[in-house]
Design an enzyme around this catalytic site. Structure first.
Site, PDB file in Angstrom:
ATOM      1  N   HIS A  90       0.824  -1.211   0.000  1.00  0.00           N
ATOM      2  CA  HIS A  90       0.000   0.000   0.000  1.00  0.00           C
ATOM      3  C   HIS A  90       0.858   1.261   0.000  1.00  0.00           C
ATOM      4  O   HIS A  90       1.978   1.267   0.512  1.00  0.00           O
ATOM      5  CB  HIS A  90      -0.893   0.029   1.241  1.00  0.00           C
ATOM      6  CG  HIS A  90      -1.784  -1.153   1.378  1.00  0.00           C
ATOM      7  ND1 HIS A  90      -1.334  -2.350   1.911  1.00  0.00           N
ATOM      8  CD2 HIS A  90      -3.078  -1.343   1.032  1.00  0.00           C
ATOM      9  CE1 HIS A  90      -2.338  -3.221   1.887  1.00  0.00           C
ATOM     10  NE2 HIS A  90      -3.393  -2.650   1.362  1.00  0.00           N
ATOM     11  N   MET A 221      -8.255   1.768   0.971  1.00  0.00           N
ATOM     12  CA  MET A 221      -6.900   2.326   0.865  1.00  0.00           C
ATOM     13  C   MET A 221      -6.082   1.658  -0.247  1.00  0.00           C
ATOM     14  O   MET A 221      -4.854   1.613  -0.181  1.00  0.00           O
ATOM     15  CB  MET A 221      -6.171   2.166   2.203  1.00  0.00           C
ATOM     16  CG  MET A 221      -6.908   2.783   3.384  1.00  0.00           C
ATOM     17  SD  MET A 221      -6.078   2.445   4.939  1.00  0.00           S
ATOM     18  CE  MET A 221      -7.366   2.926   6.133  1.00  0.00           C
ATOM     19  N   ASN A 245     -16.933  -3.249   7.191  1.00  0.00           N
ATOM     20  CA  ASN A 245     -17.418  -2.408   8.296  1.00  0.00           C
ATOM     21  C   ASN A 245     -18.242  -1.296   7.667  1.00  0.00           C
ATOM     22  O   ASN A 245     -18.085  -1.006   6.485  1.00  0.00           O
ATOM     23  CB  ASN A 245     -16.228  -1.806   9.070  1.00  0.00           C
ATOM     24  CG  ASN A 245     -15.284  -1.046   8.163  1.00  0.00           C
ATOM     25  OD1 ASN A 245     -14.547  -1.639   7.363  1.00  0.00           O
ATOM     26  ND2 ASN A 245     -15.322   0.263   8.254  1.00  0.00           N
TER      27      ASN A 245
HETATM   28  N1  HPA Z   1     -11.970   2.897   5.545  1.00  0.00           N
HETATM   29  C1  HPA Z   1     -10.883   2.791   4.754  1.00  0.00           C
HETATM   30  N2  HPA Z   1     -10.385   1.624   4.392  1.00  0.00           N
HETATM   31  C2  HPA Z   1     -10.999   0.509   4.820  1.00  0.00           C
HETATM   32  C3  HPA Z   1     -12.132   0.558   5.633  1.00  0.00           C
HETATM   33  C4  HPA Z   1     -12.647   1.819   6.018  1.00  0.00           C
HETATM   34  O1  HPA Z   1     -13.647   1.934   6.740  1.00  0.00           O
HETATM   35  N3  HPA Z   1     -12.513  -0.719   5.878  1.00  0.00           N
HETATM   36  C5  HPA Z   1     -11.614  -1.515   5.227  1.00  0.00           C
HETATM   37  N4  HPA Z   1     -10.698  -0.770   4.587  1.00  0.00           N
END
Ligand code: HPA
Length: 284
Positions: A90, A221, A245
């Site tokens: 990343h 991300m 989430n």
């Molecule tokens: N935000 C950014 N990146 C993520 C999230 C999030 O809530 N969940 C998994 N990757």
């Protein structure tokens, strides 16, 4: 872990990366898959398989993030020959945009024509729940607005044009195939816009409200740099987000998004995603 990176890689450096991979396998994959956080169990189903640790591959970025294994798995999955990245690096780890996308360019030199990208993402669309899947219909390159684009710098014309179109960044036929397979399997597959942020921080409630306003359905991300580089070199792309989430909109709540939650929900989604991807591969 130390991170060594550079802003640009020459054609010869990318050739060296591809040549090393080529020497390690007799498989000739046409389809590449990038597996996001917690999604690596799909690669365990590849049989027979050759395994190449990222740390052995010249110029390859190596991820230090928990939940990201770092190896290529090349072999047979659902009657197709695939090259799978079991984990990705990343931008927030300190690698340049060109470095995190170098694997996609190496794939191009190896003969990959189609790239399937997966990721873990936070759900912004209020119809989404943790555990859902979202087909990426289009993306917003939020990091690019700040000037970080994987195609910045000298253009490598061997891969593609200076000013590539991103109108159809996600292949229409692959999107309809994914929707058809999901319907057959009675899997709910939302469709929406994915936006990439640099991370590593999760979003504030005010940022989430802004993203909602500008039409973002899910946020993460990764992925967007890889998709840009894949499109630049003429690959067809399919993208699927695991909604691990949902966005927290209230700054006064005790709730918070954690990496552990992302990994835990990712594990629950995996069987559904594997079933979907395998059938998509069968029908490609
Ligand atoms: N935000 C950014 N990146 C993520 C999230 C999030 O809530 N969940 C998994 N990757």
């Amino acid at each position: 872990m130390t991170v060594t990176t550079k802003p640009f890689f020459s054609y010869e450096e990318i050739e060296a990366t591809a040549a090393y991979i080529q020497q390690q396998t007799s498989h000739q994959p046409k389809i590449g898959l990038i597996l996001g956080s917690g999604l690596s169990p799909l690669a365990e189903e590849i049989e027979p398989a050759d395994y190449i640790p990222y740390s052995d591959i010249p110029n390859f970025p190596v991820s230090g993030v928990v939940g990201h294994s770092g190896r290529l798995v090349i072999g047979e999955l659902a009657d197709k020959t695939v090259l799978v990245m079991q984990g990705r690096s990343h931008f927030y780890e300190g690698y340049s945009m060109q470095h995190i996308t170098l694997p996609v360019r190496a794939m191009k030199l190896l003969g990959i024509e189609m790239l399937i990208v997966t990721n873990a993402a936070g759900g912004i669309n209020s119809n989404f729940a943790a555990g859902d899947l979202m087909l990426i219909s289009d993306h917003i390159n939020m990091v690019g607005f700040g000037g970080s684009n994987p195609l910045s710098g000298p253009n490598l014309a061997e891969f593609g044009p200076r000013f590539p179109s991103m109108t159809r960044a996600y292949d229409r036929e692959l999107k309809s195939l994914a929707q058809r397979v999901a319907a057959e399997q009675s899997i709910t597959l939302h469709e929406g816009v994915y936006m990439s942020l640099a991370g590593p921080v999760f979003e504030t409630p005010a940022e989430i409200s802004f993203f909602d306003t500008i039409g973002v359905d899910a946020v993460g991300m990764s992925t967007v740099p890889e998709v840009i580089v894949a499109n630049h070199s003429g690959m067809r792309v399919l993208g699927i987000s695991s909604i691990t989430n949902v966005a927290i909109r209230n700054p006064d709540t005790d709730a918070e998004t954690t990496h552990q939650e992302v990994l835990d929900t990712g594990k629950i989604i995996v069987p559904k995603l594997i079933k979907l991807l395998k059938e998509i591969l069968t029908k490609i």
